[in-house]
Design a protein around this motif. Sequence first.
Motif, PDB file in Angstrom:
ATOM      1  N   MET A  43       0.841  -1.198   0.000  1.00 15.51           N
ATOM      2  CA  MET A  43       0.000   0.000   0.000  1.00 15.51           C
ATOM      3  C   MET A  43       0.874   1.245   0.000  1.00 15.51           C
ATOM      4  O   MET A  43       1.875   1.317   0.687  1.00 15.51           O
ATOM      5  N   LYS A  44       0.467   2.225  -0.793  1.00 18.16           N
ATOM      6  CA  LYS A  44       1.138   3.516  -0.756  1.00 18.16           C
ATOM      7  C   LYS A  44       0.139   4.550  -0.275  1.00 18.16           C
ATOM      8  O   LYS A  44      -1.060   4.428  -0.534  1.00 18.16           O
ATOM      9  N   LEU A  45       0.655   5.544   0.414  1.00 20.64           N
ATOM     10  CA  LEU A  45      -0.227   6.543   1.001  1.00 20.64           C
ATOM     11  C   LEU A  45       0.305   7.937   0.723  1.00 20.64           C
ATOM     12  O   LEU A  45       1.501   8.183   0.812  1.00 20.64           O
ATOM     13  N   LYS A  46      -0.623   8.837   0.305  1.00 19.12           N
ATOM     14  CA  LYS A  46      -0.214  10.221   0.072  1.00 19.12           C
ATOM     15  C   LYS A  46      -1.216  11.125   0.774  1.00 19.12           C
ATOM     16  O   LYS A  46      -2.425  10.997   0.551  1.00 19.12           O
ATOM     17  N   ALA A  47      -0.722  11.984   1.640  1.00 11.97           N
ATOM     18  CA  ALA A  47      -1.623  12.878   2.369  1.00 11.97           C
ATOM     19  C   ALA A  47      -1.430  14.306   1.871  1.00 11.97           C
ATOM     20  O   ALA A  47      -0.309  14.741   1.638  1.00 11.97           O
ATOM     21  N   SER A  48      -2.552  15.008   1.659  1.00 11.46           N
ATOM     22  CA  SER A  48      -2.453  16.416   1.264  1.00 11.46           C
ATOM     23  C   SER A  48      -3.613  17.158   1.915  1.00 11.46           C
ATOM     24  O   SER A  48      -4.632  16.563   2.269  1.00 11.46           O
ATOM     25  N   GLU A  49      -3.437  18.475   2.048  1.00 11.89           N
ATOM     26  CA  GLU A  49      -4.520  19.252   2.657  1.00 11.89           C
ATOM     27  C   GLU A  49      -5.154  20.156   1.604  1.00 11.89           C
ATOM     28  O   GLU A  49      -4.474  20.789   0.801  1.00 11.89           O
ATOM     29  N   HIS A  50      -6.477  20.144   1.619  1.00 12.93           N
ATOM     30  CA  HIS A  50      -7.240  20.958   0.679  1.00 12.93           C
ATOM     31  C   HIS A  50      -8.119  21.850   1.548  1.00 12.93           C
ATOM     32  O   HIS A  50      -9.189  21.435   1.990  1.00 12.93           O
ATOM     33  N   LYS A  78      -3.116   3.678  -2.402  1.00 13.10           N
ATOM     34  CA  LYS A  78      -2.755   3.099  -3.697  1.00 13.10           C
ATOM     35  C   LYS A  78      -2.324   1.654  -3.512  1.00 13.10           C
ATOM     36  O   LYS A  78      -1.736   1.315  -2.494  1.00 13.10           O
ATOM     37  N   GLY A  79      -2.571   0.807  -4.497  1.00 11.13           N
ATOM     38  CA  GLY A  79      -2.055  -0.560  -4.463  1.00 11.13           C
ATOM     39  C   GLY A  79      -2.955  -1.521  -3.717  1.00 11.13           C
ATOM     40  O   GLY A  79      -4.177  -1.411  -3.768  1.00 11.13           O
ATOM     41  N   LYS A  80      -2.342  -2.476  -3.035  1.00 15.52           N
ATOM     42  CA  LYS A  80      -3.089  -3.506  -2.305  1.00 15.52           C
ATOM     43  C   LYS A  80      -3.174  -3.119  -0.828  1.00 15.52           C
ATOM     44  O   LYS A  80      -2.160  -2.817  -0.211  1.00 15.52           O
ATOM     45  N   ILE A  81      -4.378  -3.187  -0.299  1.00 17.23           N
ATOM     46  CA  ILE A  81      -4.550  -2.868   1.120  1.00 17.23           C
ATOM     47  C   ILE A  81      -4.862  -4.152   1.861  1.00 17.23           C
ATOM     48  O   ILE A  81      -5.884  -4.784   1.633  1.00 17.23           O
ATOM     49  N   MET A  82      -3.924  -4.563   2.718  1.00 16.67           N
ATOM     50  CA  MET A  82      -4.037  -5.890   3.325  1.00 16.67           C
ATOM     51  C   MET A  82      -3.834  -5.924   4.824  1.00 16.67           C
ATOM     52  O   MET A  82      -3.548  -6.953   5.393  1.00 16.67           O
ATOM     53  N   GLY A  83      -3.962  -4.818   5.504  1.00 19.94           N
ATOM     54  CA  GLY A  83      -3.792  -4.833   6.954  1.00 19.94           C
ATOM     55  C   GLY A  83      -2.332  -4.891   7.352  1.00 19.94           C
ATOM     56  O   GLY A  83      -1.460  -4.600   6.548  1.00 19.94           O
ATOM     57  N   GLY A  84      -2.070  -5.264   8.601  1.00 21.52           N
ATOM     58  CA  GLY A  84      -0.701  -5.339   9.103  1.00 21.52           C
ATOM     59  C   GLY A  84      -0.055  -3.968   9.190  1.00 21.52           C
ATOM     60  O   GLY A  84      -0.663  -3.029   9.703  1.00 21.52           O
ATOM     61  N   PRO A  85       1.166  -3.818   8.622  1.00 23.45           N
ATOM     62  CA  PRO A  85       1.887  -2.542   8.737  1.00 23.45           C
ATOM     63  C   PRO A  85       1.149  -1.384   8.061  1.00 23.45           C
ATOM     64  O   PRO A  85       1.296  -0.243   8.457  1.00 23.45           O
ATOM     65  N   ASP A  86       0.347  -1.715   7.026  1.00 24.15           N
ATOM     66  CA  ASP A  86      -0.434  -0.678   6.352  1.00 24.15           C
ATOM     67  C   ASP A  86      -1.315   0.069   7.353  1.00 24.15           C
ATOM     68  O   ASP A  86      -1.500   1.283   7.261  1.00 24.15           O
ATOM     69  N   ALA A  87      -1.873  -0.692   8.304  1.00 24.87           N
ATOM     70  CA  ALA A  87      -2.789  -0.119   9.284  1.00 24.87           C
ATOM     71  C   ALA A  87      -2.085   0.944  10.117  1.00 24.87           C
ATOM     72  O   ALA A  87      -2.644   2.019  10.360  1.00 24.87           O
ATOM     73  N   LEU A 114      -9.961   6.245  -2.637  1.00 26.93           N
ATOM     74  CA  LEU A 114      -9.648   4.832  -2.879  1.00 26.93           C
ATOM     75  C   LEU A 114      -9.536   4.496  -4.368  1.00 26.93           C
ATOM     76  O   LEU A 114      -9.435   3.328  -4.744  1.00 26.93           O
ATOM     77  N   GLY A 115      -9.557   5.539  -5.215  1.00 23.20           N
ATOM     78  CA  GLY A 115      -9.590   5.346  -6.669  1.00 23.20           C
ATOM     79  C   GLY A 115      -8.458   4.500  -7.219  1.00 23.20           C
ATOM     80  O   GLY A 115      -8.608   3.846  -8.246  1.00 23.20           O
ATOM     81  N   LYS A 116      -7.288   4.510  -6.549  1.00 30.85           N
ATOM     82  CA  LYS A 116      -6.140   3.786  -7.084  1.00 30.85           C
ATOM     83  C   LYS A 116      -5.829   2.508  -6.301  1.00 30.85           C
ATOM     84  O   LYS A 116      -4.720   1.970  -6.396  1.00 30.85           O
ATOM     85  N   VAL A 117      -6.814   2.047  -5.549  1.00 31.83           N
ATOM     86  CA  VAL A 117      -6.610   0.800  -4.802  1.00 31.83           C
ATOM     87  C   VAL A 117      -6.937  -0.383  -5.715  1.00 31.83           C
ATOM     88  O   VAL A 117      -8.027  -0.475  -6.254  1.00 31.83           O
TER      89      VAL A 117
END
Lengths: 113, 431
Positions: free
Chosen positions: A1-8, A17-26, A48-51
């Motif tokens: 899983m990849k994560l990008k945070a931005s403020e709007h 982004k990618g595969k979300i499977m728990g563990g360290p992603d959480a 979640l568009g790129k998951v």
Amino acid sequence: MKLKASEHGSVLIIELKGKIMGGPDANMFRDTLKEHLDKGVKKVVVDLGKVDWMNSSGLGILIGGLTTVKNADGEMKLARVTEKIKSLLMITKLIQVFDSHETVETAIASFSE
Amino acid sequence: MREELAKQTPNINPDITDGVAGRPSELEFELSHAISMMLARAVDMNAVLQAILDGLLHVVPYDAAGIFLIGEDKKIIESQVVRGYQLEKLQRVRQKVDEGILGWVIAHAQSINVDDVRTVPHYISARSQTLSELVVPIILEDEVIGCINLEADRLSAFKDVNQRILHNLASHAAVAVDRARNHAQVIFARQFERELQIARRIQIALLPGKAPQIPGYDFAGLNVPSQEVGGDYYDFIPITKNDLGLVIADVAGKGIPAGMVMAGLRAALRTRVETTFLMNNVISGVNHFLYDSTGSEAFVTAYYGVLDTSRHRISYINAGHDYPILLSKTGEIKELDRGGPLLGVIKDARYEMGFVDLEPGSILLMYTDGIVEAGAAEGMEFGKDRLIDMLKNLAHESAMVIAREIEKHATEHAPNSNELDDRTVIVVKRL
């Protein structure tokens, strides 16, 4: 899983982004949320568009996120929920628990001022 | 003195050098031999280190001595065994790894023989009487792991020959420490392996030993955890003469944490099934139990159905679980989707009941997501369509054959078995 945070404006947008499977992603997701909630952010959109794929452990990340945000008196919404995630939310009957939107923009616009 | 030495280092035979007035080289040889013998017998590390210090007293007389080891954090050196210091019984000498004479020896991996400690800048004194000191490093595989330290109350007490003897014994000490550390690791690994096996046995005992035997029906259940212990649960619970409880559940995650939640879930569910016929109360109760005991961290998808074997009707609640599939004799598919959200996440979740009739020749298939999601991590999910096709093709087989074939095909479908989740299948055939 990849994560990008931005403020709007006052809204935090977290793009997963990618595969979300728990563990360290959480942990990565929770730490990002906590960091911004501590700074006073109350509105969160999870894009979640790129998951590609998510299993039930991955679903735990979204559930945990929703709980964390609610406990901080905030609101969390989902945007661009893919078919796979939608069917997972249908089966687990969490579809009513999450507020889902077609686009990030409509999700942002849906926050009550 | 010889007898005393023999007592402390049990392998020294006082007869070997009987009559010889303690020539250091002979005593040294005896001591070295005795320690080697101790090492050959895998005695504990402290016993070996103590024997080194006690034996050493007769070879290189000292007033105080200690064997120091570097702590796991690599910041502190701590005495492992000591002699001659004014210390409470259990107290240890500790100092930072980069301080004093010991620190110098450890940093340089070299021994040092100090004739007069008063001349050493930043000398750290553990005994006010000490005037001279000999320290050698304990080296294991090119790494300094500690040191042996001898102190004397007179000046220039230690000779070059003493330094050599101490080096020899330091290599014995290194072996003793290495042994003890490896041994501790092996013991830990074995213990863990044993406990895992016990946990596995307990978990198998928590799952049905055999399927129910009811005329007109054929039942089978199958559970394959991805690790020793898993988070899937299934059960056949006899409720009355005609009513049979059918449970399948999947705890999020896998391994021991999931296994612990699974055991709690089973107890919570069975207790409620025994005390109430109201399925809503059973499921709501379990939901509360999981919510209260694990917060929203742990959650469970579960399907709970009660089969009335006289009316051939199933009442069920599906709490967020993959829909069980009902295949009729004519090939129609019905999914059992009524219920409510998965368990343990929403405190006051409401659950509705579903009802379905089991016509002759129909098959009910319950499964966990480990089946349909086999291969999904690699982008080639086994999937529900394939599962339904398989069920249709196997419809004429016994319940056990159907369950086994489905599990087998799902497992073989996944290119990487390390990515597999726990897999559970229950098949109910109305004959």
